[in-house]
Design a protein around this motif. Structure first.
Motif, PDB file in Angstrom:
ATOM      1  N   GLU A 153       9.094 -28.309  12.413  1.00 59.32           N
ATOM      2  CA  GLU A 153       9.738 -28.636  13.694  1.00 59.32           C
ATOM      3  C   GLU A 153      11.129 -27.995  13.759  1.00 59.32           C
ATOM      4  O   GLU A 153      11.525 -27.461  14.799  1.00 59.32           O
ATOM      5  CB  GLU A 153       9.827 -30.152  13.843  1.00 59.32           C
TER       6      GLU A 153
ATOM      7  N   GLY B   4      10.939 -24.597  14.949  1.00 60.63           N
ATOM      8  CA  GLY B   4      10.372 -24.395  16.286  1.00 60.63           C
ATOM      9  C   GLY B   4       8.888 -24.061  16.271  1.00 60.63           C
ATOM     10  O   GLY B   4       8.366 -23.539  17.261  1.00 60.63           O
TER      11      GLY B   4
ATOM     12  N   GLU C 110       5.975 -29.445  17.213  1.00 61.54           N
ATOM     13  CA  GLU C 110       6.725 -30.516  17.861  1.00 61.54           C
ATOM     14  C   GLU C 110       5.895 -31.792  17.832  1.00 61.54           C
ATOM     15  O   GLU C 110       4.679 -31.754  17.671  1.00 61.54           O
ATOM     16  CB  GLU C 110       7.121 -30.137  19.290  1.00 61.54           C
TER      17      GLU C 110
ATOM     18  N   ARG D 145       4.684 -35.219  19.819  1.00 61.08           N
ATOM     19  CA  ARG D 145       4.491 -35.739  21.168  1.00 61.08           C
ATOM     20  C   ARG D 145       3.768 -37.074  21.068  1.00 61.08           C
ATOM     21  O   ARG D 145       2.956 -37.274  20.178  1.00 61.08           O
ATOM     22  CB  ARG D 145       3.618 -34.796  22.002  1.00 61.08           C
TER      23      ARG D 145
ATOM     24  N   THR E 277       3.627 -25.290  18.527  1.00 60.94           N
ATOM     25  CA  THR E 277       4.253 -24.653  19.688  1.00 60.94           C
ATOM     26  C   THR E 277       3.597 -23.287  19.891  1.00 60.94           C
ATOM     27  O   THR E 277       2.790 -22.836  19.063  1.00 60.94           O
ATOM     28  CB  THR E 277       5.761 -24.461  19.451  1.00 60.94           C
ATOM     29  N   GLU E 278       3.952 -22.621  20.955  1.00 62.94           N
ATOM     30  CA  GLU E 278       3.443 -21.261  21.198  1.00 62.94           C
ATOM     31  C   GLU E 278       3.793 -20.360  20.009  1.00 62.94           C
ATOM     32  O   GLU E 278       2.953 -19.606  19.514  1.00 62.94           O
ATOM     33  CB  GLU E 278       4.026 -20.700  22.499  1.00 62.94           C
TER      34      GLU E 278
END
Length: 150
Positions: free
Chosen positions: A82, A85, A88, A90, A104-105
């Protein structure tokens, strides 16, 4: 051709050789996976977790089960990913008490790059014809069915 059953106390030479070959394949796979992970500045555990999340978001507890480790270890791995990046957290839309880890992308891009850099997964299998790969896949799935993996 009939298959012959062996008693549990005696393992036939072919089975022993197959077990040794599987061990060699697993060792080579892990070695290359660790090298590929390091090229992306990841540990093997981080790379495996990221690869899992690139397929689907998962609750932390399920990640721990899949990685066969303690949930607290997964928390640490997710924290590190995390901070880069790549992952993440949720809330789960079906149960707000549960946290999902989601790639993430950028995390999906890194996971894809990792998969593509695994020569061991490509090169030896490329020497087999498509029919041979289908047979091998079927045999491996059959071996794993009892474990609930497939």
């Amino acid at each position: 051709m009939a298959t012959q059953k062996t008693s549990p106390s005696r393992i036939d030479p072919v089975t022993l050789e197959v077990v040794e070959l599987i061990g060699t394949v697993v060792a080579r796979y892990h070695e290359e996976y660790e090298e590929a992970a390091a090229e992306h500045a990841l540990t093997g555990a981080q790379a495996r977790l990221l690869s899992l999340l690139s397929l689907e978001p998962l609750p932390m507890r399920r990640l721990a089960q899949k990685l066969k480790c303690e949930p607290s270890n997964v928390t640490g791995i997710v924290d590190r990913l995390e901070s880069r990046g790549l992952v993440e957290r949720r809330p789960d839309p079906t149960d707000r008490r549960v946290k999902l880890a989601v790639a993430t992308e950028e995390g999906r891009k890194v996971a894809k790059s990792l998969r593509e850099s695994l020569r061991f997964a490509r090169e030896p299998l490329a020497g087999l014809g498509e029919e041979e790969r289908v047979v091998l896949r079927g045999l491996l799935r059959r071996m794993l069915e009892g474990d609930g993996v497939v």
